[in-house]
Design an enzyme around this catalytic site. Structure first.
Site, mmCIF file in Angstrom:
data_model
loop_
_atom_site.group_PDB
_atom_site.id
_atom_site.type_symbol
_atom_site.label_atom_id
_atom_site.label_comp_id
_atom_site.label_asym_id
_atom_site.label_seq_id
_atom_site.Cartn_x
_atom_site.Cartn_y
_atom_site.Cartn_z
ATOM 1 N N GLU A 273 -27.115 54.498 -26.063
ATOM 2 C CA GLU A 273 -28.525 54.734 -25.728
ATOM 3 C C GLU A 273 -28.699 56.042 -24.953
ATOM 4 O O GLU A 273 -29.185 56.037 -23.816
ATOM 5 C CB GLU A 273 -29.068 53.579 -24.883
ATOM 6 N N PRO A 274 -28.345 57.174 -25.534
ATOM 7 C CA PRO A 274 -28.455 58.437 -24.790
ATOM 8 C C PRO A 274 -29.913 58.884 -24.670
ATOM 9 O O PRO A 274 -30.676 58.775 -25.617
ATOM 10 C CB PRO A 274 -27.673 59.418 -25.659
ATOM 11 N N GLY A 275 -30.295 59.366 -23.512
ATOM 12 C CA GLY A 275 -31.643 59.904 -23.320
ATOM 13 C C GLY A 275 -31.554 61.337 -22.834
ATOM 14 O O GLY A 275 -31.732 62.296 -23.589
ATOM 15 N N ARG A 276 -31.217 61.462 -21.560
ATOM 16 C CA ARG A 276 -31.181 62.774 -20.913
ATOM 17 C C ARG A 276 -30.295 63.793 -21.644
ATOM 18 O O ARG A 276 -30.659 64.952 -21.804
ATOM 19 C CB ARG A 276 -30.647 62.585 -19.489
ATOM 20 N N ARG A 312 -39.449 64.865 -10.665
ATOM 21 C CA ARG A 312 -38.029 64.684 -10.321
ATOM 22 C C ARG A 312 -37.620 65.345 -8.997
ATOM 23 O O ARG A 312 -36.914 64.726 -8.205
ATOM 24 C CB ARG A 312 -37.120 65.151 -11.466
ATOM 25 N N TYR A 316 -36.324 62.459 -6.616
ATOM 26 C CA TYR A 316 -34.866 62.329 -6.472
ATOM 27 C C TYR A 316 -34.235 63.530 -5.778
ATOM 28 O O TYR A 316 -33.019 63.679 -5.824
ATOM 29 C CB TYR A 316 -34.175 62.255 -7.846
ATOM 30 N N CYS A 342 -51.859 68.022 -2.682
ATOM 31 C CA CYS A 342 -51.954 67.844 -1.234
ATOM 32 C C CYS A 342 -50.925 66.848 -0.731
ATOM 33 O O CYS A 342 -51.259 65.729 -0.330
ATOM 34 C CB CYS A 342 -53.367 67.422 -0.869
ATOM 35 N N GLU A 343 -49.658 67.231 -0.802
ATOM 36 C CA GLU A 343 -48.536 66.431 -0.309
ATOM 37 C C GLU A 343 -47.450 67.432 0.078
ATOM 38 O O GLU A 343 -47.160 68.345 -0.701
ATOM 39 C CB GLU A 343 -47.923 65.561 -1.432
ATOM 40 N N TYR A 371 -37.450 63.032 -18.789
ATOM 41 C CA TYR A 371 -38.063 62.539 -17.566
ATOM 42 C C TYR A 371 -38.964 63.599 -16.936
ATOM 43 O O TYR A 371 -39.083 63.689 -15.725
ATOM 44 C CB TYR A 371 -36.988 62.040 -16.576
HETATM 45 C C1 LIG Z 1 -33.005 54.953 -19.028
HETATM 46 C C2 LIG Z 1 -32.093 54.155 -19.879
HETATM 47 C C3 LIG Z 1 -31.232 54.790 -20.797
HETATM 48 C C4 LIG Z 1 -31.109 56.286 -20.913
HETATM 49 O O1 LIG Z 1 -30.480 56.841 -19.810
HETATM 50 P P1 LIG Z 1 -30.063 58.395 -19.830
HETATM 51 O O2 LIG Z 1 -29.438 58.590 -18.509
HETATM 52 O O3 LIG Z 1 -31.300 59.184 -20.010
HETATM 53 O O4 LIG Z 1 -29.097 58.584 -20.952
HETATM 54 C C5 LIG Z 1 -30.479 53.994 -21.620
HETATM 55 N N1 LIG Z 1 -30.534 52.640 -21.551
HETATM 56 C C6 LIG Z 1 -31.344 52.004 -20.677
HETATM 57 C C7 LIG Z 1 -31.365 50.522 -20.658
HETATM 58 C C8 LIG Z 1 -32.141 52.731 -19.815
HETATM 59 O O5 LIG Z 1 -32.932 52.099 -18.932
#
Ligand SMILES: *Cc1c(COP(=O)(O)O)cnc(C)c1O
Length: 417
Positions: A273-276, A312, A316, A342-343, A371
């Site tokens: 499940e790659p996102g970033r 971000r 973070y 205004c923060e 993100y």
């Molecule tokens: C956010 C998330 C991801 C993706 O995470 P990355 O760090 O962006 O790769 C994959 N699986 C689940 C369940 C998530 O909540």
């Protein structure tokens, strides 16, 4: 590798000068490179080509329809965390049989919608959720395919807000409790137990925690087998980190190599499940300098993008590199790059060595493809910014800038007021 590079003094996205898009579209805006999105997806997916797998891009990183459509064309699956993300994924042409649904708080409406959409599986995060899915599936006359998300209690050594695989985090079921849950699940008529899932955190820069988590999950599936519970899918989540500043994360082939080695000849289909790692360095946020001001020894560069556009840094303390869209000669200064909100927490960068920017100069906030827009809001009644996609020598607005009318379009003033 990404496609944001200087040619001469000008920052380009693929073959288009960023300044040209800024002049045409106005700032701020998000800018994505189609080629980078495709290359990153392909690099990740091919790295796992020696094993049965599905690459399920994590929609929450960047959920723009055009972006999802690009991945759909490459045969991607997706990981979703809400009904809204299922809707987007289906609209973009993602095959429902490649959708996995995670998240600790799925509502019955969302569960019903997911069942109706025939998604691949629910990654179940609690025993009450399991009961609710069973119940909703009964009412819908469907069988729900599920994996239990187990929490392997592994420290991903990342920012505490994006660590998810420790017992103190809200995610998943403790590995000690998981066997009992599986035994309960296989008894349920409307539940088809098909997998196991885990996701230990985000922005990991080392493979060790991934391998440790996989080892625990593998041991656990062995235990399940000895109880006669056999699984088809093993979902190892996302979390692979990227370079924002000086991080040196493993590249997808090293990551895949370590996982495939640990997996051995396990019969399950692997889900990733790659996102970033796919979207992060495929996008930037472009903004214009409004003012420069000095407060004692401190320099502030006030730009037209803010924490509502990219949260971000505020949320973070994340680092994003700041680059000039057009290189400037002359000395650098140390400055905070801040927005109009205004923060005091509204900053994009602090104490940075940057060119001596002047009002009107455009800056690029790098590594903002994941993100970024998805976490943006209308705080301070700021319309959300457009998203633009470059494809070679052309570019396309894939989401229009919101208008003031958009800001109030769902609001109602009761008649008697
Ligand atoms: C956010 C998330 C991801 C993706 O995470 P990355 O760090 O962006 O790769 C994959 N699986 C689940 C369940 C998530 O909540």
């Amino acid at each position: 590798m990404h496609e944001f590079k200087y040619k001469g003094d000008d920052l380009y996205c693929e073959d288009v000068p960023v300044q040209k898009i800024a002049c045409d579209t106005g700032t701020p805006f998000y800018l994505y490179s189609k080629k980078t999105l495709e290359n990153h997806f392909a690099a990740f997916d091919t790295a796992f080509s020696s094993v049965k797998h599905i690459t399920c891009y994590s929609v929450k990183a960047n959920s723009s329809l055009a972006v999802l459509k690009i991945f759909a064309s490459l045969g991607a699956g997706v990981d979703v965390v809400s009904g809204g993300e299922i809707f987007r994924a289906l609209r973009a042409g993602i095959s429902p049989g490649k959708i996995v649904y995670s998240g600790v708080g799925k509502s019955s409406t969302e569960i019903e919608y997911a069942l109706k959409s025939e998604i691949l599986m629910f990654n179940v995060e609690s025993s009450q959720e399991l009961d609710l899915i069973d119940c909703v599936a009964g009412k819908s006359g469907k069988k729900a395919r599920i994996a239990l998300r187990i929490n392997p209690d592994i420290d991903p050594k990342t920012h505490p807000y994006i660590s998810t695989g420790l017992n103190k985090n809200k995610f998943g079921v403790r590995i000690e409790d998981a066997l009992n849950e599986y035994k309960r699940a296989v008894q349920k008529k409307q539940i088809d137990v098909t997998g196991v899932a885990c996701h230990i955190g985000s922005q990991l820069t080392d493979v060790t925690p991934f391998v440790d988590a996989l080892r625990k999950v593998k041991e656990f599936t062995g235990e399940l087998s000895s109880h006669g519970i056999h699984l088809k899918y093993m979902d190892m989540g996302g979390g692979l980190g990227i370079t924002y500043g000086d991080e040196m994360p493993p590249d997808p082939s090293d990551y895949a190599g370590a996982i495939i080695k640990e997996l051995g000849n396990h019969g399950c289909t692997l889900i990733l499940e790659p996102g970033r790692v796919i979207a992060g360095n495929a996008g930037i946020l472009v903004s214009t300098v409004l003012y420069k001001k000095k407060s004692g020894a401190k320099n502030f560069i006030i730009v037209d993008a803010a924490m509502n556009d990219l949260v971000r840094p505020s949320l973070y303390e994340a680092y994003h590199e700041i680059k000039p869209v057009r290189k400037k000669q002359g000395p650098h200064i140390a400055a905070d790059i801040v927005g109009p909100i205004c923060e005091s927490g509204d900053f994009l960068a602090r104490q940075r060595d940057v060119p001596d920017f002047m009002p009107g100069d455009c800056i690029a906030v790098m590594s903002a493809g994941a993100y970024g827009f998805t976490m943006s809001s209308n705080y301070n009644s700021r319309p959300r910014v457009p998203e633009v996609l470059v494809d070679g020598q052309r570019y396309f607005v894939i989401r229009k800038r919101e208008t003031y009318d958009d800001l109030i379009s769902n609001e109602i003033i009761p008649e008697h007021i």
